[in-house]
Design a protein around this motif. Structure first.
Motif, mmCIF file in Angstrom:
data_model
loop_
_atom_site.group_PDB
_atom_site.id
_atom_site.type_symbol
_atom_site.label_atom_id
_atom_site.label_comp_id
_atom_site.label_asym_id
_atom_site.label_seq_id
_atom_site.Cartn_x
_atom_site.Cartn_y
_atom_site.Cartn_z
ATOM 1 N N THR A 195 0.813 -1.214 0.000
ATOM 2 C CA THR A 195 0.000 0.000 0.000
ATOM 3 C C THR A 195 0.850 1.268 0.000
ATOM 4 N N ASN A 196 2.009 1.199 0.630
ATOM 5 C CA ASN A 196 2.833 2.403 0.739
ATOM 6 C C ASN A 196 3.788 2.583 -0.424
ATOM 7 N N LYS A 197 4.084 1.485 -1.078
ATOM 8 C CA LYS A 197 5.025 1.553 -2.199
ATOM 9 C C LYS A 197 4.394 0.912 -3.425
ATOM 10 N N LYS A 198 4.870 1.337 -4.575
ATOM 11 C CA LYS A 198 4.358 0.738 -5.808
ATOM 12 C C LYS A 198 5.230 -0.477 -6.136
ATOM 13 N N VAL A 199 4.601 -1.613 -6.285
ATOM 14 C CA VAL A 199 5.370 -2.806 -6.669
ATOM 15 C C VAL A 199 5.526 -2.769 -8.186
ATOM 16 N N ILE A 299 9.662 8.117 -6.520
ATOM 17 C CA ILE A 299 8.417 7.392 -6.209
ATOM 18 C C ILE A 299 8.800 6.155 -5.387
ATOM 19 N N PRO A 300 8.216 6.004 -4.190
ATOM 20 C CA PRO A 300 8.544 4.800 -3.401
ATOM 21 C C PRO A 300 8.119 3.532 -4.153
ATOM 22 N N TYR A 301 8.971 2.545 -4.176
ATOM 23 C CA TYR A 301 8.680 1.348 -4.965
ATOM 24 C C TYR A 301 9.314 0.118 -4.331
ATOM 25 N N ARG A 302 8.925 -1.023 -4.848
ATOM 26 C CA ARG A 302 9.505 -2.296 -4.406
ATOM 27 C C ARG A 302 9.645 -3.242 -5.580
ATOM 28 N N VAL A 303 10.678 -4.052 -5.531
ATOM 29 C CA VAL A 303 10.785 -5.183 -6.463
ATOM 30 C C VAL A 303 10.708 -6.416 -5.580
ATOM 31 N N ASP A 304 9.735 -7.249 -5.838
ATOM 32 C CA ASP A 304 9.494 -8.376 -4.932
ATOM 33 C C ASP A 304 9.893 -9.709 -5.553
ATOM 34 N N PHE A 305 9.845 -10.720 -4.738
ATOM 35 C CA PHE A 305 10.259 -12.047 -5.201
ATOM 36 C C PHE A 305 9.467 -13.116 -4.462
ATOM 37 N N SER B 387 -5.265 -2.291 1.034
ATOM 38 C CA SER B 387 -4.624 -2.860 -0.158
ATOM 39 C C SER B 387 -5.672 -3.572 -1.006
ATOM 40 N N ARG B 388 -5.291 -3.845 -2.234
ATOM 41 C CA ARG B 388 -6.227 -4.560 -3.116
ATOM 42 C C ARG B 388 -6.425 -5.992 -2.640
ATOM 43 N N TRP B 389 -5.399 -6.526 -1.994
ATOM 44 C CA TRP B 389 -5.521 -7.886 -1.464
ATOM 45 C C TRP B 389 -6.595 -7.928 -0.373
ATOM 46 N N GLN B 390 -6.582 -6.906 0.473
ATOM 47 C CA GLN B 390 -7.604 -6.816 1.519
ATOM 48 C C GLN B 390 -8.981 -6.670 0.873
#
Lengths: 482, 558
Positions: A195-199, A299-305, B387-390
């Motif tokens: 929610t806080n960062k764009k994935v 822009i706050p972001y994340r790269v996930d795995f 969140s969209r998941w929620q």
């Protein structure tokens, strides 16, 4: 009699090797710790998350699966059917025939009742000309889009797929990969949770399918490959995915998402101009460019795995093909790091600029050269008579056990987290591979890495051919008595 | 000089500074070598002599071999060999001593028989207090080769090496080699002393030991984990098999009223009693009951929940809320939610604003399900973004709740949390709540772009053609995404009065996607006008391309 300068040079090199080794050992120990926390958190989440909720939910994001195909006629139909059978509500499959020289296109048209359409193809990302966009006349195959284009390489084919894609997320995969039926639902989770960062992107683990039994798009029986090179890659993939990438994810420093299985935010990919077709390391380059864009835009972001086993592929088991692959990986790494060298040690780019990028530069890119230099240095010391056998042996044993320790960590994580290789015999083979790898495989990797550097300097490149045997059916495997 | 600079070098932070330092070092080295090189070439300095030092002791050693000089001061005693006015000869003597087994002999400098450093000599030469003479008379050194060769045998020298008093029969190199070869090999250093005297090596071996132990430990751990996994897996399967029969008896052979009337002991009789106190077995029962609860409907659900309570499993689930581990708390929330443990609601209240995403998410989901609050206040008051998941999770619950009784989405639409409002707009669409269209139209002007996009979609999905005038205001917005949504919505609503506005938009310089949406919209509102317009604008970018696409039947849903 050596001059003082020569002595200083010798000592300086010794100190450089020592500092280099210290940092590499520290990094890997750090990886082991960080990945442990990340994996533990992921496994905890998996205990209560019900992925069935997302499969048919109208709020779930649409996913365009893009699979470029080049001369894959032998296995293409089976693979496309497998992709169309994925358990997810809102998705489309875009097969991009990258000017195959075989009869891939004819097979697809025949098997899936395809007709050429007047699809309004808009080239948001520049790519080679598209010959035609096909859809099936069967309503049951409405999720399938086939694009026929002139040959331009994997990155170019993916760019065409991105231009055609109409969903919020794109999944770039290798067409010969086997995807778990739950694959999409699990991979979209990080996009939906944050929610806080764009994935911006999510990577997944690539499992090794050689010698395994596959049924309904999932590996039902795990076996390690028969060859040492194949087994080595099992261990290497554990290390890379369950340890390396999990650790990078923990600190949001992941710079590489495998081209064989990665999910991206389509809008952002379009904004940064898609894949860069002039590099052979297009997968890494795209992630780095996306991250760079986000950092520059603040822009706050994340790269996930996602470490769950969701995608499997066949890996090369011959020296010849593996050497070509590693050569290409090395060239791709060098190209990417050079293209974005501005980010190196640049605090403006956060974790990536200060940790990930320098790590890749010093410990991935130049490590084969350092290793070879270390070897030459040792020989020089022997010739000069400055060689200390006691120190050499101690350091050698130390590094050997360190290598075993790191591999053991990753195998342990696999055992604790997923326990796919259930048979004792399989584990024994893996442990044996870990013990032999430093002597029998690692020197080859160093050499192939150096060849990669050399080919990069000479400007020689290309992808080379990947010869695939195709996945055996479980029944065939049973007949063979394996 | 070198030591100081190296320490600075070690502190250097990056490669560039190291390189710079290296160049400085190289420069300094070459400067420093000027005098040394002169001395090596045979130049002499008046009043300066050289000797070869082979050892130094804190106390006066008693046994000094012949040919060696003992030079003692208040601090230590140095064992010296020879005295030379020529530096090159001193170096030769040093090399000879090194060859016969002395460890690290070196050449100290003396000025007027006082020990001085090289730097001091160099400084005096610079100050011209000393003169370098590069054409010296051939002087005979005080310690000559004859004296050296008259020293005791090589074997004795080797044996007495540690006392630093070595003696050789001859200095001649070849004879030395012959003698060395004929002597039985005896290592100068013993491994034990070599290792124990070297702190670096001790540290290295220590680290090595830790790594070896750790590696072996990991291999053992791997095998142990494998064994434990297998045991656990076998146990789980065994427990599941054990549970199959009692659970099916309770579900299919017993009536709801019968189960209701049963005591704990009576229910427990269905199960192996010794296992009911087993933690793993208990968790397997919980998992199995939850799994059955998801699969069954109606009366069976009631039976499952009754069995759950009768076996006191609800206390374990509620007890999990006290855990410090977020995973355990969340698991507890899932169980409470599935088993409708309404008595846990007061405890869950405080968790609905928990900083942990999962605890918060499942707490709200559980409260939505159990609290009987049709106003959805737990959701409306969420301070964290949703969140969209929620949203996906809550949609399932709210859909279920709204089947029983209409939920009050208007509270959500009034929420201060924008993500909650967006979710509420989606709910209006997904639950078909046309009664809230007016409310959405009211909040539209002040809404954010993301909200407006959802409102427009909801108007289209609910065929709210009376709100087309609200939708057209989107064309004045900057967001192309919103404009595309508006065009798509108007295409669905099909209000012919809006055609002039759409045509006006089409005349502007617009992007491909927006143009396609507008053309599609125009086509669905007025096909004849669309065709006329498209044929008139074939020269305009993309028009022909889009026209062919829209006319292709195989692309209707693309």
């Amino acid at each position: 009699m050596y001059s003082l300068l020569f002595h200083i040079l010798k000592d300086l090199l010794g100190v450089v090797f020592l500092i280099y080794s210290f940092f590499i050992v520290s990094f890997y120990l750090g990886f082991a710790i960080l990945s442990f926390f990340e994996l533990w958190e992921h496994l905890t989440k998996n205990k209560f998350i019900d992925y069935r909720d997302v499969i048919s939910n109208p709020l779930a994001p649409g996913v365009s699966i893009i699979a470029p195909a080049y001369n894959e006629g032998k296995t293409l139909v089976q693979n496309v059917k497998s992709l169309l059978g994925l358990h997810y509500g809102r998705f489309e499959v875009i097969i991009v025939n990258d000017g195959s020289k075989d009869n891939s296109m004819d097979i697809l048209i025949r098997e899936f009742d395809l007709v050429k359409t007047n699809y309004a193809y808009y080239e948001a990302i520049e790519a080679k000309p598209v010959r035609g966009i096909y859809k099936s006349t069967k309503s049951s195959l409405s999720k399938l889009i086939v694009v026929d284009k002139e040959n331009g390489g994997k990155a170019d084919a993916l760019n065409v797929g991105i231009n055609v894609a109409g969903k919020e997320l794109i999944a770039c995969i290798d067409v010969d990969c086997v995807l778990s039926s739950e694959g999409i639902a699990r991979m979209v989770r990080p996009f939906l949770e944050e929610t806080n960062k764009k994935v911006i992107a999510v990577g997944g683990v690539i499992g090794i399918a050689n010698n395994c039994d596959i049924k309904d798009g999932t590996v039902v029986k795990y076996r390690v490959p028969d060859t040492l090179l194949g087994r080595f890659q099992v261990v290497e993939y554990f290390r890379a995915f369950l340890m390396g990438r999990m650790a990078w994810t923990r600190i949001n420093g992941l710079m590489l998402i495998s081209g064989a299985f990665g999910f991206f935010n389509r809008d952002l990919v379009l904004k940064v101009g898609g894949y860069y077709p002039k590099t052979v390391g297009e997968d890494m380059e795209l992630v780095v460019r996306m991250r760079r864009y986000m950092e520059e835009q603040n822009i706050p972001y994340r790269v996930d795995f996602i470490p769950d086993p969701l995608c499997w592929t066949e890996v090369p088991e011959s020296d010849q093909i593996l050497s070509r692959q590693r050569n290409r990986w090395m060239r791709g790494t060098i190209e990417t790091l050079q293209l974005h060298s501005k980010m190196n040690f640049n605090p403006k780019y956060g974790v990536m600029g200060m940790i990930s990028f320098p790590f890749w530069t010093f410990f991935e890119k130049i490590s084969p050269i350092i290793e070879m230099s270390g070897l030459l240095y040792t020989v020089a010391l022997i010739i000069m008579g400055d060689f200390s056998a006691v120190y050499f042996l101690s350091l050698f044993v130390l590094i050997y056990f360190f290598a075993i320790m790191i591999s053991s960590f990753s195998i342990l994580y696999e055992q604790v987290g997923f326990n796919n290789y259930r048979e004792k015999a399989e584990l024994r083979k893996i442990v044996k591979t870990v013990l032999l790898e430093p002597f029998l495989v690692h020197p080859k990797l160093v050499w192939w890495g150096i060849r990669g550097h050399w080919d990069f300097i000479r400007g020689q490149g290309g992808w080379g051919d990947m010869v695939r045997a195709g996945f055996e059916k479980p029944a065939d495997k049973n007949k063979a008595g394996v | 000089l070198e030591v100081n600079n190296l320490s600075v070098y070690l502190k250097a932070k990056n490669f560039r500074s190291m390189l710079l330092l290296f160049l400085i070092l190289a420069g300094q080295t070459s400067y420093a070598q000027t005098l040394i090189q002169q001395l090596r070439k045979g130049c002499e300095i008046e009043g300066v002599t050289f000797s070869v030092q082979v050892a130094a002791w804190d106390e006066d050693p008693k046994n000094i071999s012949a040919g060696f000089i003992l030079d003692c001061d208040q601090v230590s005693c140095k064992v010296l060999y020879g005295s030379y006015t020529n530096y090159a000869e001193a170096l030769n003597a040093r090399d000879s001593l090194e060859k016969i087994g002395h460890k690290g002999p070196w050449v100290p400098f003396f000025h007027n028989d006082k020990s001085v450093s090289y730097e001091q000599i160099r400084a005096m030469v610079r100050r011209q207090e000393l003169q370098v003479n590069c054409d010296p008379p051939s002087l005979q050194p005080a310690g000559t080769q004859e004296e050296l060769t008259s020293s005791p045998s090589l074997e004795d020298s080797v044996h007495t090496a540690e006392t630093a008093a070595f003696q050789v029969d001859e200095l001649d190199e070849e004879s030395l080699v012959v003698k060395a070869k004929s002597a039985p090999f005896k290592p100068f250093y013993k491994l034990k002393s070599r290792v124990m005297d070297d702190l670096k090596l001790i540290i290295l071996l220590g680290i090595l030991g830790i790594f070896i132990l750790f590696s072996l430990g990991l291999v053992v751990a791997m095998i142990w984990v494998k064994r434990m996994n297998k045991i656990k897996h076998v146990l789980k399967e065994k427990y599941k098999a054990i549970l199959r029969e009692p659970l099916s008896q309770l579900m299919f052979d017993q009536e709801t009223e019968d189960i209701k009337a049963m005591s704990y002991e009576q229910i427990a009789d269905f199960f192996p009693k010794e296992l009911l106190s087993n933690k793993l077995f208990r968790q397997i029962i919980i998992n199995e009951l939850i799994s059955l609860n998801k699969s069954f409907k109606g009366e069976f659900k009631d039976k499952i929940k009754m069995v759950y309570r009768k076996l006191n499993l609800h206390t374990y689930s509620i007890g999990k809320l006290k855990s410090r581990k977020w995973g355990v708390v969340t698991k507890g929330l899932v169980e409470i939610n599935e088993m409708d443990l309404e008595e846990a609601v007061p405890k869950i209240n405080s968790l609905s604003q928990h900083r942990n995403f999962y605890i918060r998410s499942y707490a709200v989901a559980t409260l939505l399900n159990l609290s009987n609050d049709k106003n959805l206040t737990y959701l409306a008051n969420q301070s964290y973004p949703l969140s969209r998941w929620q949203q996906i999770t809550y949609l399932r619950i709210i859909r279920y709740l709204s089947k029983k009784e209409q939920v009050k989405l208007s509270y959500l639409l009034d929420s201060k949390n924008v993500s909650v409002r967006i979710f509420a707009i989606k709910l209006v669409n997904l639950l078909g709540r046309v009664d809230l269209l007016e409310k959405m139209a009211e909040i539209f002007p002040a809404a954010e772009v993301a909200e407006k996009k959802e409102i427009v979609r909801s108007f289209a999905a609910l065929h709210a053609s009376s709100y087309a005038d609200v939708i057209v205001t989107c064309f004045a917005e900057n967001s192309e995404e919103l404009k595309i949504s508006a065009a798509e919505a108007l295409g669905i609503l099909g209000d012919k009065d809006l055609v002039p506005l759409i045509l006006k938009e089409l005349e502007g310089e617009i992007g491909f996607q927006y143009k396609m949406s507008l053309m599609k919209c125009l086509k669905s509102i007025d096909t004849v006008l669309y065709e006329i317009w498209a044929n008139d604008h074939l020269a305009t970018p993309y028009v022909g391309l889009i026209q062919r696409h829209l006319e292709d039947r195989s692309l209707v849903n693309v």
